[in-house]
Design a protein around this motif. Structure first.
Motif, mmCIF file in Angstrom:
data_model
loop_
_atom_site.group_PDB
_atom_site.id
_atom_site.type_symbol
_atom_site.label_atom_id
_atom_site.label_comp_id
_atom_site.label_asym_id
_atom_site.label_seq_id
_atom_site.Cartn_x
_atom_site.Cartn_y
_atom_site.Cartn_z
ATOM 1 N N MET A 1 0.834 -1.175 0.000
ATOM 2 C CA MET A 1 0.000 0.000 0.000
ATOM 3 C C MET A 1 0.880 1.239 0.000
ATOM 4 N N LEU A 2 0.395 2.276 -0.653
ATOM 5 C CA LEU A 2 1.099 3.545 -0.733
ATOM 6 C C LEU A 2 0.696 4.395 0.465
ATOM 7 N N VAL A 3 1.658 5.084 1.046
ATOM 8 C CA VAL A 3 1.425 5.821 2.283
ATOM 9 C C VAL A 3 1.830 7.278 2.116
ATOM 10 N N CYS A 4 0.989 8.178 2.614
ATOM 11 C CA CYS A 4 1.317 9.599 2.678
ATOM 12 C C CYS A 4 0.627 10.179 3.911
ATOM 13 N N ALA A 5 1.412 10.767 4.797
ATOM 14 C CA ALA A 5 0.858 11.372 6.002
ATOM 15 C C ALA A 5 0.711 12.876 5.800
ATOM 16 N N GLU A 6 -0.096 13.493 6.640
ATOM 17 C CA GLU A 6 -0.344 14.932 6.524
ATOM 18 C C GLU A 6 0.911 15.769 6.745
ATOM 19 N N ASP A 7 1.936 15.199 7.376
ATOM 20 C CA ASP A 7 3.174 15.942 7.599
ATOM 21 C C ASP A 7 4.179 15.775 6.457
ATOM 22 N N GLY A 8 3.777 15.074 5.375
ATOM 23 C CA GLY A 8 4.652 14.918 4.215
ATOM 24 C C GLY A 8 5.436 13.625 4.185
ATOM 25 N N TRP A 9 5.253 12.755 5.174
ATOM 26 C CA TRP A 9 5.932 11.463 5.184
ATOM 27 C C TRP A 9 5.321 10.591 4.097
ATOM 28 N N VAL A 10 6.175 10.036 3.234
ATOM 29 C CA VAL A 10 5.749 9.158 2.148
ATOM 30 C C VAL A 10 6.461 7.823 2.321
ATOM 31 N N ASP A 11 5.723 6.735 2.141
ATOM 32 C CA ASP A 11 6.305 5.418 2.344
ATOM 33 C C ASP A 11 5.536 4.394 1.513
ATOM 34 N N PHE A 12 6.025 3.168 1.526
ATOM 35 C CA PHE A 12 5.371 2.040 0.860
ATOM 36 C C PHE A 12 5.386 0.877 1.832
ATOM 37 N N TRP A 13 4.220 0.348 2.156
ATOM 38 C CA TRP A 13 4.124 -0.801 3.054
ATOM 39 C C TRP A 13 3.707 -2.006 2.230
ATOM 40 N N SER A 14 4.664 -2.856 1.889
ATOM 41 C CA SER A 14 4.379 -4.009 1.036
ATOM 42 C C SER A 14 3.580 -5.087 1.756
ATOM 43 N N ASP A 15 3.717 -5.187 3.062
ATOM 44 C CA ASP A 15 3.034 -6.234 3.820
ATOM 45 C C ASP A 15 1.905 -5.697 4.689
ATOM 46 N N GLY A 16 1.332 -4.577 4.308
ATOM 47 C CA GLY A 16 0.270 -3.978 5.110
ATOM 48 C C GLY A 16 0.838 -3.080 6.191
ATOM 49 N N ILE A 17 -0.007 -2.669 7.106
ATOM 50 C CA ILE A 17 0.397 -1.753 8.163
ATOM 51 C C ILE A 17 1.342 -2.475 9.123
ATOM 52 N N PRO A 18 2.537 -1.925 9.328
ATOM 53 C CA PRO A 18 3.460 -2.584 10.260
ATOM 54 C C PRO A 18 2.913 -2.534 11.689
ATOM 55 N N SER A 19 3.075 -3.635 12.416
ATOM 56 C CA SER A 19 2.520 -3.693 13.771
ATOM 57 C C SER A 19 3.498 -3.200 14.832
ATOM 58 N N ASP A 20 4.779 -3.194 14.542
ATOM 59 C CA ASP A 20 5.780 -2.730 15.503
ATOM 60 C C ASP A 20 6.111 -1.269 15.242
ATOM 61 N N TRP A 21 5.915 -0.435 16.268
ATOM 62 C CA TRP A 21 6.207 0.991 16.162
ATOM 63 C C TRP A 21 7.004 1.428 17.380
ATOM 64 N N ASN A 22 7.906 2.394 17.178
ATOM 65 C CA ASN A 22 8.602 2.952 18.329
ATOM 66 C C ASN A 22 7.723 4.015 18.988
ATOM 67 N N TYR A 23 8.138 4.454 20.165
ATOM 68 C CA TYR A 23 7.338 5.415 20.932
ATOM 69 C C TYR A 23 7.132 6.710 20.161
ATOM 70 N N MET A 24 8.201 7.262 19.587
ATOM 71 C CA MET A 24 8.109 8.550 18.900
ATOM 72 C C MET A 24 7.147 8.486 17.716
ATOM 73 N N GLY A 25 7.263 7.453 16.909
ATOM 74 C CA GLY A 25 6.383 7.315 15.747
ATOM 75 C C GLY A 25 4.937 7.118 16.149
ATOM 76 N N CYS A 26 4.711 6.267 17.135
ATOM 77 C CA CYS A 26 3.340 6.007 17.582
ATOM 78 C C CYS A 26 2.714 7.275 18.144
ATOM 79 N N THR A 27 3.460 7.990 18.961
ATOM 80 C CA THR A 27 2.940 9.214 19.576
ATOM 81 C C THR A 27 2.690 10.296 18.525
#
Length: 132
Positions: A1-27
């Motif tokens: 899936m193609l990813v774009c956040a409101e802050d301009g972060w662009v990414d590609f998640w080939s295996d769906g939404i990753p389940s492991d997140w660090n504190y800073m990213g999650c917050t």
């Protein structure tokens, strides 16, 4: 899936939404929306939800910024999905700090976004720009 956040972060998640997140990213992404365009053209808003932790575990997670399993709130956007996603991408490219424009100029990327009519077109653009 193609990813774009409101802050301009662009990414590609080939295996769906990753389940492991660090504190800073999650917050951070609890208050900044993440949009995911799926291959079938569906657009989703994704929001990570912090795991249930006691005060000590939460403090330790914050200090170490280690990865933890998180859950997500997912909402499907019905109308003009690809147009909404393209608008987010255009905004991300315009406010870029040279990360997104490493391999193509802003004008080339903007033209590519505007010409895109499908997930496949945008996926090709992501690949050409080195975002995949």
């Amino acid at each position: 899936m193609l990813v774009c956040a409101e802050d301009g972060w662009v990414d590609f998640w080939s295996d769906g939404i990753p389940s492991d997140w660090n504190y800073m990213g999650c917050t951070k992404y609890q208050s900044i929306l993440i949009y995911c365009l799926l291959p079938d053209g569906q657009l989703q808003k994704v929001k990570p939800v912090s795991p249930s932790l006691n005060w000590f575990e939460k403090a330790l997670w914050k200090v170490t910024n280690s990865s933890k399993k998180v859950t997500f709130e997912i909402a499907v956007i019905e109308k003009s999905s690809i147009e909404k996603f393209k608008a987010l991408l255009l905004q991300a490219v315009k406010t870029d700090d040279d990360l997104l424009t490493q391999f193509k100029t802003e004008d080339e990327i903007t033209q590519g976004i505007e010409k895109s009519k499908s997930y496949s077109d945008l996926n090709t653009l992501f690949t050409e720009c080195g975002w995949v």
